[in-house]
Design a protein around this motif. Structure first.
Motif, PDB file in Angstrom:
ATOM      1  N   LYS A 188       0.794  -1.237   0.000  1.00  0.00           N
ATOM      2  CA  LYS A 188       0.000   0.000   0.000  1.00  0.00           C
ATOM      3  C   LYS A 188       0.825   1.286   0.000  1.00  0.00           C
ATOM      4  N   PRO A 189       1.861   1.426   0.854  1.00  0.00           N
ATOM      5  CA  PRO A 189       2.576   2.717   0.901  1.00  0.00           C
ATOM      6  C   PRO A 189       3.249   3.113  -0.411  1.00  0.00           C
ATOM      7  N   ASP A 190       3.584   2.120  -1.240  1.00  0.00           N
ATOM      8  CA  ASP A 190       4.330   2.400  -2.466  1.00  0.00           C
ATOM      9  C   ASP A 190       3.460   2.450  -3.714  1.00  0.00           C
ATOM     10  N   LEU A 191       2.168   2.237  -3.563  1.00  0.00           N
ATOM     11  CA  LEU A 191       1.301   2.287  -4.733  1.00  0.00           C
ATOM     12  C   LEU A 191       1.201   3.710  -5.276  1.00  0.00           C
ATOM     13  N   PRO A 192       1.235   3.853  -6.602  1.00  0.00           N
ATOM     14  CA  PRO A 192       1.056   5.189  -7.183  1.00  0.00           C
ATOM     15  C   PRO A 192      -0.351   5.716  -6.897  1.00  0.00           C
ATOM     16  N   ALA A 193      -0.514   7.008  -7.033  1.00  0.00           N
ATOM     17  CA  ALA A 193      -1.851   7.591  -6.923  1.00  0.00           C
ATOM     18  C   ALA A 193      -2.723   7.039  -8.044  1.00  0.00           C
ATOM     19  N   PRO A 194      -4.023   6.934  -7.823  1.00  0.00           N
ATOM     20  CA  PRO A 194      -4.912   6.369  -8.855  1.00  0.00           C
ATOM     21  C   PRO A 194      -4.777   7.054 -10.205  1.00  0.00           C
ATOM     22  N   GLU A 195      -4.611   8.367 -10.195  1.00  0.00           N
ATOM     23  CA  GLU A 195      -4.509   9.095 -11.463  1.00  0.00           C
ATOM     24  C   GLU A 195      -3.204   8.814 -12.195  1.00  0.00           C
ATOM     25  N   ASP A 196      -2.232   8.202 -11.507  1.00  0.00           N
ATOM     26  CA  ASP A 196      -0.952   7.866 -12.134  1.00  0.00           C
ATOM     27  C   ASP A 196      -0.895   6.407 -12.582  1.00  0.00           C
ATOM     28  N   MET A 197      -2.004   5.695 -12.447  1.00  0.00           N
ATOM     29  CA  MET A 197      -2.059   4.293 -12.860  1.00  0.00           C
ATOM     30  C   MET A 197      -3.013   4.139 -14.030  1.00  0.00           C
ATOM     31  N   SER A 234      -8.090 -10.215  10.937  1.00  0.00           N
ATOM     32  CA  SER A 234      -9.189 -10.236   9.973  1.00  0.00           C
ATOM     33  C   SER A 234      -9.815  -8.849   9.826  1.00  0.00           C
ATOM     34  N   HIS A 235     -10.035  -8.160  10.944  1.00  0.00           N
ATOM     35  CA  HIS A 235     -10.646  -6.833  10.854  1.00  0.00           C
ATOM     36  C   HIS A 235      -9.665  -5.807  10.282  1.00  0.00           C
ATOM     37  N   GLN A 236      -8.411  -5.875  10.679  1.00  0.00           N
ATOM     38  CA  GLN A 236      -7.414  -4.949  10.131  1.00  0.00           C
ATOM     39  C   GLN A 236      -7.261  -5.162   8.625  1.00  0.00           C
ATOM     40  N   CYS A 237      -7.349  -6.427   8.196  1.00  0.00           N
ATOM     41  CA  CYS A 237      -7.348  -6.743   6.760  1.00  0.00           C
ATOM     42  C   CYS A 237      -8.540  -6.102   6.074  1.00  0.00           C
ATOM     43  N   HIS A 238      -9.708  -6.250   6.704  1.00  0.00           N
ATOM     44  CA  HIS A 238     -10.936  -5.704   6.130  1.00  0.00           C
ATOM     45  C   HIS A 238     -10.816  -4.199   5.930  1.00  0.00           C
ATOM     46  N   LEU A 239     -10.249  -3.515   6.900  1.00  0.00           N
ATOM     47  CA  LEU A 239     -10.069  -2.064   6.786  1.00  0.00           C
ATOM     48  C   LEU A 239      -9.184  -1.705   5.596  1.00  0.00           C
ATOM     49  N   LEU A 240      -8.091  -2.447   5.429  1.00  0.00           N
ATOM     50  CA  LEU A 240      -7.170  -2.168   4.324  1.00  0.00           C
ATOM     51  C   LEU A 240      -7.790  -2.494   2.971  1.00  0.00           C
TER      52      LEU A 240
END
Length: 263
Positions: A188-197, A234-240
């Motif tokens: 997640k931290p390294d994913l580009p912004a949506p507009e850059d994908m 499980s809940h922390q996964c759900h949030l992400l």
């Protein structure tokens, strides 16, 4: 195919295991082309499957299986094959939607604790089918509207102590959730912004997230909110998962097609 470097970035999601091609394809169609009359053309499907690290021959075998199982229908339009969900496939996806795309916000509510007479494997299977999760032998927990078997002792509550939530957690594929949590947290931290994908990158990312989440949440009954450990994997996964799917909205098939044509 995905942008150079993007495939390396999402390697952790690829490496989780459980990536049966036919199941991965169901996740893809369920997320991208679930609505009536939506379809994915063969060349476009090939491009997305390549981004999912699926070889062409494996994709063909998966399509053949899904057609035989009544999930997918393929039609020839000129020289191009057009693939879409059947009524059965669409109905199955719609039935799974509430679990896959559920709001992760926890709320208060009642839940039932059920004590059964029988400890057999058949009893456990029946209780799971009724929507109850096992706690200890003969003891199950579930939502208040679940149908307990005749003769069972049913107790109702509107809260749960933290020790009980933590005791329930291992019953719901905890290791799988822990692995997915690590994979998403790393990506997640390294994913580009949506507009850059581009649209294909987003389609691949969503498919991997939905698929790895789907294969966990559909394996066990849904726990009432008071029984969910807010700090558990499980809940922390759900949030992400919910955050990623909201941050990278489902691309239109026409946008994916334009992206593929421009490649």
């Amino acid at each position: 195919m995905p942008t150079k470097g993007f495939d390396t970035l999402i390697a952790g999601l690829h490496g989780l295991g459980g990536q049966r091609v036919w199941s991965l394809m169901i996740s893809l169609f369920g997320d991208l082309a679930q609505a009536p009359k939506q379809h994915i053309d063969g060349p476009l499907l090939s491009a997305i499957m390549q981004g999912l690290r699926v070889k062409p021959e494996a994709a063909r075998v998966a399509l053949h299986r899904l057609r035989n199982d009544g999930w997918i229908i393929s039609q020839k339009v000129g020289r191009i094959s057009r693939h879409s969900l059947t009524d059965k496939g669409r109905a199955e996806c719609i039935a799974a939607n509430p679990r896959i795309y559920a709001d992760p916000a926890l709320s208060t509510g009642r839940w039932n604790l059920v004590l059964t007479e029988d400890t057999s494997a058949e009893q456990i299977a029946e209780m799971t089918q009724r929507g109850f999760a096992p706690l200890v032998p003969r003891v199950f927990v579930g939502p208040p509207d679940s149908d307990a078997p005749q003769g069972a002792l049913v107790l109702s509550a509107d809260h749960a102590p933290s020790w009980l939530r933590k005791q329930i957690a291992p019953q719901i594929h905890q290791t799988g959730y822990e692995n997915l949590l690590v994979a998403i947290s790393s990506v997640k931290p390294d994913l580009p912004a949506p507009e850059d994908m581009d649209a294909i990158d987003i389609a691949v990312l969503r498919c991997l997230v939905v698929h790895n989440w789907r294969r966990l949440v559909l394996k066990h009954p849904e726990l009432p909110a008071p029984l969910v450990d807010p700090d558990g994997a499980s809940h922390q996964c759900h949030l992400l998962v919910a955050d990623l799917l909201a941050r990278y909205p489902r691309p239109e098939l026409s946008a994916i097609k334009r992206c593929h044509s421009a490649a």
